[in-house]
Design an enzyme around this catalytic site. Structure first.
Site, short mmCIF file in Angstrom:
data_model
loop_
_atom_site.label_atom_id
_atom_site.label_comp_id
_atom_site.label_asym_id
_atom_site.label_seq_id
_atom_site.Cartn_x
_atom_site.Cartn_y
_atom_site.Cartn_z
N ASP A 13 0.87 -1.16 0.00
CA ASP A 13 0.00 0.00 0.00
C ASP A 13 0.92 1.22 0.00
O ASP A 13 2.06 1.15 0.47
CB ASP A 13 -0.88 -0.03 1.26
CG ASP A 13 -1.68 1.24 1.43
OD1 ASP A 13 -2.44 1.59 0.51
OD2 ASP A 13 -1.52 1.89 2.47
N ASP A 15 0.05 5.00 0.92
CA ASP A 15 -0.11 5.98 1.99
C ASP A 15 -0.24 5.31 3.36
O ASP A 15 -1.12 4.50 3.57
CB ASP A 15 -1.33 6.86 1.72
CG ASP A 15 -1.21 7.58 0.39
OD1 ASP A 15 -0.11 8.06 0.07
OD2 ASP A 15 -2.22 7.64 -0.35
N TYR A 24 -5.04 13.00 0.58
CA TYR A 24 -5.26 13.55 -0.76
C TYR A 24 -4.04 14.36 -1.24
O TYR A 24 -4.18 15.44 -1.82
CB TYR A 24 -6.54 14.38 -0.81
CG TYR A 24 -7.72 13.63 -0.24
CD1 TYR A 24 -8.21 12.49 -0.87
CD2 TYR A 24 -8.34 14.05 0.94
CE1 TYR A 24 -9.27 11.78 -0.33
CE2 TYR A 24 -9.41 13.34 1.48
CZ TYR A 24 -9.87 12.21 0.83
OH TYR A 24 -10.93 11.50 1.35
N GLN A 57 -6.91 5.75 -4.46
CA GLN A 57 -6.76 7.20 -4.56
C GLN A 57 -8.13 7.82 -4.83
O GLN A 57 -8.39 8.38 -5.90
CB GLN A 57 -5.73 7.57 -5.63
CG GLN A 57 -4.32 7.15 -5.29
CD GLN A 57 -3.81 7.79 -4.01
OE1 GLN A 57 -3.98 8.99 -3.79
NE2 GLN A 57 -3.19 6.99 -3.15
N CYS A 90 -6.30 2.75 -7.93
CA CYS A 90 -7.76 2.83 -8.06
C CYS A 90 -8.17 4.28 -7.87
O CYS A 90 -8.02 4.83 -6.78
CB CYS A 90 -8.45 1.95 -7.03
SG CYS A 90 -10.25 2.20 -7.04
N HIS A 92 -11.24 5.41 -7.99
CA HIS A 92 -12.67 5.45 -7.68
C HIS A 92 -12.94 5.78 -6.23
O HIS A 92 -12.09 5.60 -5.36
CB HIS A 92 -13.30 4.09 -8.03
CG HIS A 92 -13.03 3.69 -9.44
ND1 HIS A 92 -12.15 2.67 -9.77
CD2 HIS A 92 -13.48 4.20 -10.60
CE1 HIS A 92 -12.11 2.56 -11.09
NE2 HIS A 92 -12.90 3.47 -11.62
#
Length: 179
Positions: A13, A15, A24, A57, A90, A92
């Protein structure tokens, strides 16, 4: 006696796992590796094991960051810690119902396919339950490396928990005899 094999590839992963979590993040200058990230990746490199990144993301779907900004941050991660054999992102949001967003297995399966490996030869290292769940749904191994953001129930549910990235990688590389 069966001896556990090291994974053929390890997916991380982004973050909170490889780099400090900046919600963000749209600024590559804000990318900072977590302590031990370089050492953990060097252990895998020395073992000849390719590494990749699987990252949700949702800021893209939410309009908080652009795809170009996310790509720039990913390039900075690659500059600091790479090269990575595969990236899966991703874009979405949680309500989009896509197959790629963790905890669904889409990114893990796509990374395995790009690497030419069956999912059961892949390990996923992450900091939250969705990372562990995505690995399990894909048939991959997982190691949870908790952060202050990791919920206690996620730690309790994870099959393997290690305090840091180096410990996670050492666990994955260590042969374990199983009667």
């Amino acid at each position: 006696m069966i001896v556990q094999r090291a994974p053929a590839a390890v997916l991380f992963d982004r973050d909170g796992t490889l780099v400090l979590d900046v919600p963000y993040n749209q600024d590559p200058a804000m990318v900072r590796p977590v302590p031990g990230a370089r050492a953990a990746l060097d252990l895998l490199s020395a073992a000849g094991i390719p590494v990749g990144v699987v990252t949700n993301q949702s800021g893209i779907a939410r309009g908080l960051i652009s795809t170009e900004q996310a790509d720039a941050v990913n390039r900075r991660v690659d500059e600091l810690l790479g090269p990575f054999a595969v990236w899966q992102v991703c874009p979405h949001g949680p309500a989009d119902g896509c197959a790629c967003r963790k905890p669904r297995p889409g990114m893990v399966l796509a990374a395995a396919q790009r690497l030419g490996l069956p999912p059961d030869r892949i390990a996923v290292v992450g900091d939250i339950g969705a990372d562990v769940e995505a690995a399990a749904a894909a048939g991959a191994t997982s190691v949870l490396v908790p952060t202050p953001m990791t919920r206690p129930e996620e730690v309790a549910a994870a099959p393997v928990v290690r305090a840091d990235l180096v410990g996670a990688v050492r666990h994955l590389l260590a042969p374990v005899g199983v009667p």
